[in-house]
Design a protein around this motif. Sequence first.
Motif, PDB file in Angstrom:
ATOM      1  N   HIS A 131      -2.073  -8.684   3.960  1.00 24.08           N
ATOM      2  CA  HIS A 131      -2.569  -9.245   5.217  1.00 24.08           C
ATOM      3  C   HIS A 131      -2.834  -8.159   6.257  1.00 24.08           C
ATOM      4  N   HIS A 132      -4.085  -8.047   6.716  1.00 28.67           N
ATOM      5  CA  HIS A 132      -4.495  -7.092   7.756  1.00 28.67           C
ATOM      6  C   HIS A 132      -4.326  -5.634   7.330  1.00 28.67           C
ATOM      7  N   ALA A 133      -4.291  -5.393   6.026  1.00 29.05           N
ATOM      8  CA  ALA A 133      -4.074  -4.030   5.522  1.00 29.05           C
ATOM      9  C   ALA A 133      -5.267  -3.588   4.685  1.00 29.05           C
ATOM     10  N   ARG A 134      -5.321  -2.296   4.409  1.00 36.83           N
ATOM     11  CA  ARG A 134      -6.438  -1.750   3.637  1.00 36.83           C
ATOM     12  C   ARG A 134      -6.452  -2.272   2.199  1.00 36.83           C
ATOM     13  N   SER A 135      -5.356  -2.865   1.757  1.00 38.57           N
ATOM     14  CA  SER A 135      -5.266  -3.401   0.395  1.00 38.57           C
ATOM     15  C   SER A 135      -5.889  -4.783   0.248  1.00 38.57           C
ATOM     16  N   ASP A 136      -6.385  -5.377   1.336  1.00 41.00           N
ATOM     17  CA  ASP A 136      -7.030  -6.691   1.250  1.00 41.00           C
ATOM     18  C   ASP A 136      -8.478  -6.513   0.793  1.00 41.00           C
ATOM     19  N   VAL A 137      -8.629  -6.309  -0.513  1.00 44.77           N
ATOM     20  CA  VAL A 137      -9.931  -6.025  -1.106  1.00 44.77           C
ATOM     21  C   VAL A 137     -10.259  -7.050  -2.186  1.00 44.77           C
ATOM     22  N   PHE A 138     -11.509  -7.053  -2.578  1.00 42.13           N
ATOM     23  CA  PHE A 138     -11.994  -8.007  -3.582  1.00 42.13           C
ATOM     24  C   PHE A 138     -11.150  -7.981  -4.849  1.00 42.13           C
ATOM     25  N   GLU A 139     -10.740  -6.798  -5.273  1.00 44.87           N
ATOM     26  CA  GLU A 139      -9.987  -6.660  -6.520  1.00 44.87           C
ATOM     27  C   GLU A 139      -8.624  -7.347  -6.457  1.00 44.87           C
ATOM     28  N   ALA A 140      -8.146  -7.657  -5.251  1.00 49.62           N
ATOM     29  CA  ALA A 140      -6.853  -8.333  -5.095  1.00 49.62           C
ATOM     30  C   ALA A 140      -6.955  -9.843  -5.275  1.00 49.62           C
ATOM     31  N   VAL A 141      -8.172 -10.364  -5.456  1.00 46.07           N
ATOM     32  CA  VAL A 141      -8.386 -11.806  -5.593  1.00 46.07           C
ATOM     33  C   VAL A 141      -8.574 -12.166  -7.059  1.00 46.07           C
ATOM     34  N   ASN A 142      -7.856 -13.183  -7.511  1.00 42.07           N
ATOM     35  CA  ASN A 142      -7.985 -13.683  -8.876  1.00 42.07           C
ATOM     36  C   ASN A 142      -9.020 -14.799  -8.908  1.00 42.07           C
ATOM     37  N   LYS A 143      -9.989 -14.677  -9.778  1.00 37.90           N
ATOM     38  CA  LYS A 143     -11.095 -15.629  -9.830  1.00 37.90           C
ATOM     39  C   LYS A 143     -10.607 -17.057 -10.061  1.00 37.90           C
ATOM     40  N   ARG A 144      -9.709 -17.228 -11.004  1.00 34.89           N
ATOM     41  CA  ARG A 144      -9.214 -18.561 -11.349  1.00 34.89           C
ATOM     42  C   ARG A 144      -8.463 -19.200 -10.172  1.00 34.89           C
TER      43      ARG A 144
END
Length: 455
Positions: free
Chosen positions: A421-434
């Motif tokens: 949350h609100h960090a540089r790690s909030d990127v597309f790769e952190a989201v699971n499609k399912r």
Amino acid sequence: MRLKLFTLLLTIVPLIGLARQEDSLKIRAIANEILLHGQAYENLRILTKQVGARLTGSPQTYKAEAWGQQALQQAGADRVISQSCLVPHWIRGGKDEAWIAAPGKKNQPLDILALGNTVGTGPKGIQAPVVLVNSFEELEQKKAGLKGKIVFYNYKFNATYVRTFEAYRDAVGYRGSGPSQAARYGAVAVLIRSMSHAADNHPHTGSTRYNDSFPKIPAAAMGLQDADRLAALLEKEPVNVFLKTHGKMLPDTVAHNIIGEITGSEFPDEIITVGGHLDSWDAAEGAHDDGSGCVQSIEILRAFKAIGYKPKRTIRVVLFANEENGLRGGSRYAEEARTKKEKHIFALESDAGGFTPRGFGFTISPELLKKVQGWLPLLKPYGICELEQGGGGSDIGPLYRELGTPLAGLLPDSQRYFDIHHARSDVFEAVNKRELELGAVSMAALIYLVDKYGL
């Protein structure tokens, strides 16, 4: 009389069963469309990778608005409009820097991010002794010695809260009002322990609200590993820290809520709103916060159109402007609804990440909650186990305050949310499609039931 009642029951019970079966089949059709042909994940990829971070007022704000308009048109919206609003325009202005400054020793860098809406230190930066404060109560105890110092709020997330949003609500006051409370006693800057329980060292930014009665001082969030290191050092000896930030508030500018809708076939004047916020902090791509909520909302509209479902009521997807550091988009939407005397019967928001859906939280009367809880058997096949009182979202909250609109918020599993949350790690790769798609399925199912049965 008993015979008449018995006959009536024999008539009603099969009808209820048929309605439940019809609803189950319709929700299954919606789910199949999203799970087999969904566009949410691809939409999120485009938003995060081609637009990127979307801090209010930045050039990416307007790229995101154009993306939203196109995505809603491609989803099949009957109409797409933009609703303008004045929004704050804060810029980071440069690279934030901090280090432990010890005479005769090599500087020890601290990973920091300036808090949103804060002032900068000036080009020379600030170097001052640090005072460790573990709570606001401790701030009061140490107030006599804070003049000319940097206050370091080391208030930790409460790990005993299984629902991590409770830990966030408990700690976030140090980010929101901590700088002004420290400035009240003469502090020259503030460092805070990031609002997270992550195991990494990424700093988590977020918005600060200055109290105009006190000086505005620079403030920054620090990664948790560095926070622990600094706190341990301060327990042993005095520490000076150098801090340099460049934040600046520019004059208000214009941004837009992007709105797409399907016109209701029977009650077009009754509006059901579903949405998320389009802006994000500048440190990352805003994939979970709140790109996920935006693409899930668009996916509901697309799925309804794809299976040929014609809602009774108008379904309005809203990609809200400026949730992160002003909430102007949500306020503008509610103000216009009140001015136009629109009839908003329900609003749903997804702003807790694109993780596995667990339930929905509602702000409705006990009677309506009981009605909604009767739908739980239809939602359970898609992972929804809780329909509880208390919920909504920052962007739709003004609808409740202005019009009394019933609200709900999607409740995904929250254990990983404050890692990013609100960090540089909030990127597309952190989201699971399912997981993302199942959230869209659950939201679409709830919107379908509200549309069919009303509230």
